[in-house]
Design an enzyme around this catalytic site. Structure first.
Site, mmCIF file in Angstrom:
data_model
loop_
_atom_site.group_PDB
_atom_site.id
_atom_site.type_symbol
_atom_site.label_atom_id
_atom_site.label_comp_id
_atom_site.label_asym_id
_atom_site.label_seq_id
_atom_site.Cartn_x
_atom_site.Cartn_y
_atom_site.Cartn_z
ATOM 1 N N ARG A 130 -69.719 -10.418 -2.304
ATOM 2 C CA ARG A 130 -70.933 -11.067 -1.816
ATOM 3 C C ARG A 130 -70.594 -12.410 -1.177
ATOM 4 O O ARG A 130 -69.780 -13.174 -1.707
ATOM 5 C CB ARG A 130 -71.915 -11.291 -2.958
ATOM 6 C CG ARG A 130 -72.256 -9.988 -3.673
ATOM 7 C CD ARG A 130 -73.730 -9.829 -3.803
ATOM 8 N NE ARG A 130 -74.029 -8.617 -4.561
ATOM 9 C CZ ARG A 130 -74.982 -7.759 -4.225
ATOM 10 N NH1 ARG A 130 -75.708 -7.948 -3.142
ATOM 11 N NH2 ARG A 130 -75.226 -6.701 -4.969
ATOM 12 N N ASP A 131 -71.235 -12.672 -0.041
ATOM 13 C CA ASP A 131 -71.067 -13.966 0.628
ATOM 14 C C ASP A 131 -71.679 -15.061 -0.248
ATOM 15 O O ASP A 131 -72.784 -14.909 -0.778
ATOM 16 C CB ASP A 131 -71.746 -13.927 2.003
ATOM 17 C CG ASP A 131 -71.317 -15.083 2.883
ATOM 18 O OD1 ASP A 131 -70.672 -14.843 3.918
ATOM 19 O OD2 ASP A 131 -71.623 -16.251 2.538
ATOM 20 N N ILE A 132 -70.950 -16.162 -0.382
ATOM 21 C CA ILE A 132 -71.395 -17.253 -1.252
ATOM 22 C C ILE A 132 -72.626 -17.956 -0.684
ATOM 23 O O ILE A 132 -73.372 -18.602 -1.415
ATOM 24 C CB ILE A 132 -70.233 -18.257 -1.480
ATOM 25 C CG1 ILE A 132 -70.439 -19.061 -2.741
ATOM 26 C CG2 ILE A 132 -70.009 -19.148 -0.267
ATOM 27 C CD1 ILE A 132 -69.188 -19.810 -3.180
ATOM 28 N N ASN A 190 -67.106 -12.266 13.499
ATOM 29 C CA ASN A 190 -67.022 -13.477 14.315
ATOM 30 C C ASN A 190 -65.562 -13.736 14.648
ATOM 31 O O ASN A 190 -64.696 -13.612 13.779
ATOM 32 C CB ASN A 190 -67.588 -14.684 13.542
ATOM 33 C CG ASN A 190 -69.102 -14.627 13.414
ATOM 34 O OD1 ASN A 190 -69.784 -14.236 14.344
ATOM 35 N ND2 ASN A 190 -69.613 -15.019 12.260
ATOM 36 N N HIS A 195 -62.973 -10.580 8.566
ATOM 37 C CA HIS A 195 -64.039 -10.132 7.665
ATOM 38 C C HIS A 195 -65.189 -9.569 8.467
ATOM 39 O O HIS A 195 -65.591 -10.121 9.485
ATOM 40 C CB HIS A 195 -64.531 -11.278 6.767
ATOM 41 C CG HIS A 195 -64.871 -12.534 7.504
ATOM 42 N ND1 HIS A 195 -63.917 -13.436 7.924
ATOM 43 C CD2 HIS A 195 -66.059 -13.031 7.915
ATOM 44 C CE1 HIS A 195 -64.499 -14.436 8.554
ATOM 45 N NE2 HIS A 195 -65.800 -14.213 8.571
ATOM 46 N N HIS A 213 -69.091 -8.951 8.330
ATOM 47 C CA HIS A 213 -70.329 -9.267 7.617
ATOM 48 C C HIS A 213 -71.190 -8.007 7.585
ATOM 49 O O HIS A 213 -71.393 -7.363 8.623
ATOM 50 C CB HIS A 213 -71.123 -10.348 8.364
ATOM 51 C CG HIS A 213 -70.481 -11.699 8.415
ATOM 52 N ND1 HIS A 213 -70.826 -12.722 7.556
ATOM 53 C CD2 HIS A 213 -69.531 -12.211 9.234
ATOM 54 C CE1 HIS A 213 -70.115 -13.801 7.849
ATOM 55 N NE2 HIS A 213 -69.318 -13.526 8.876
HETATM 56 P P1 AMP Z 1 -67.504 -16.693 9.442
HETATM 57 O O1 AMP Z 1 -68.408 -17.807 9.897
HETATM 58 O O2 AMP Z 1 -67.751 -15.417 10.179
HETATM 59 O O3 AMP Z 1 -66.042 -17.098 9.435
HETATM 60 O O4 AMP Z 1 -67.957 -16.365 7.953
HETATM 61 C C1 AMP Z 1 -67.300 -16.845 6.804
HETATM 62 C C2 AMP Z 1 -68.212 -16.540 5.641
HETATM 63 O O5 AMP Z 1 -67.461 -16.724 4.458
HETATM 64 C C3 AMP Z 1 -69.442 -17.447 5.552
HETATM 65 O O6 AMP Z 1 -70.613 -16.642 5.617
HETATM 66 C C4 AMP Z 1 -69.273 -18.130 4.189
HETATM 67 O O7 AMP Z 1 -70.505 -18.313 3.514
HETATM 68 C C5 AMP Z 1 -68.347 -17.167 3.467
HETATM 69 N N1 AMP Z 1 -67.562 -17.771 2.401
HETATM 70 C C6 AMP Z 1 -66.786 -18.880 2.478
HETATM 71 N N2 AMP Z 1 -66.191 -19.118 1.289
HETATM 72 C C7 AMP Z 1 -66.593 -18.121 0.450
HETATM 73 C C8 AMP Z 1 -66.340 -17.820 -0.919
HETATM 74 N N3 AMP Z 1 -65.541 -18.573 -1.682
HETATM 75 N N4 AMP Z 1 -66.943 -16.731 -1.452
HETATM 76 C C9 AMP Z 1 -67.748 -15.957 -0.716
HETATM 77 N N5 AMP Z 1 -68.021 -16.189 0.592
HETATM 78 C C10 AMP Z 1 -67.462 -17.257 1.166
#
Ligand code: AMP
Ligand code: ZN
Length: 124
Positions: free
Chosen positions: A38-40, A96, A109, A111
């Site tokens: 899950r995204d934080i 992204n 990653h 989403h």
């Molecule tokens: P991006 O902007 O596409 O690089 O997305 C990176 C995503 O990683 C963002 O939606 C953040 O909220 C998520 N993220 C960053 N650190 C963590 C973490 N420790 N656990 C879960 N999600 C994270």
């Protein structure tokens, strides 16, 4: 602004540490090739990140020999959408890449977003 050198370091990569279990994550799925959690900072009721276990920076960093990773990532997206109950209602998948797309984590990653009616704009 993250320097190009920092982007290619995996020693410090938070997502690699989550795969290794040295940093906590809310895991929803894992197999030999991918890990999903899950995204934080969830932007929808279901917001999962699906990542390769191998440290790959972004789409441009996927070499020919690694290209099967996309099959593994999207297969995981199908399974997770079913598992989390959003396969029928619909969902969005986004990669992204780079600054204009606001990439912040330099480990590839996907989403997976759903669980509500998403906005019609893809560009924020
Ligand atoms: P991006 O902007 O596409 O690089 O997305 C990176 C995503 O990683 C963002 O939606 C953040 O909220 C998520 N993220 C960053 N650190 C963590 C973490 N420790 N656990 C879960 N999600 C994270
Ligand atoms: Zn990594």
């Amino acid at each position: 602004m993250i320097s190009p050198t920092d982007r290619f370091k995996n020693k410090e990569c938070i997502f690699c540490k989550m795969i290794a279990g040295t940093l906590p994550s809310e895991k929803v799925y894992e197999n030999e090739h991918v890990f999903a959690f899950r995204d934080i900072n969830a932007q929808s009721p279901v917001h999962v990140l699906i990542i390769p276990k191998k440290h790959i920076v972004d789409i441009l960093d996927v070499s020919g020999e690694d290209s099967e990773i996309f099959q593994h990532i999207f297969r995981a997206a199908q399974l997770i959408a079913g598992q989390l109950g959003i396969a029928g209602s619909g969902f969005r998948t986004v990669f992204n890449s780079g600054d204009n797309a606001c990439q912040t984590m330099y480990h590839l990653h996907l989403h997976l977003l759903g669980g509500t009616q998403l906005g019609g704009s893809l560009v924020g």
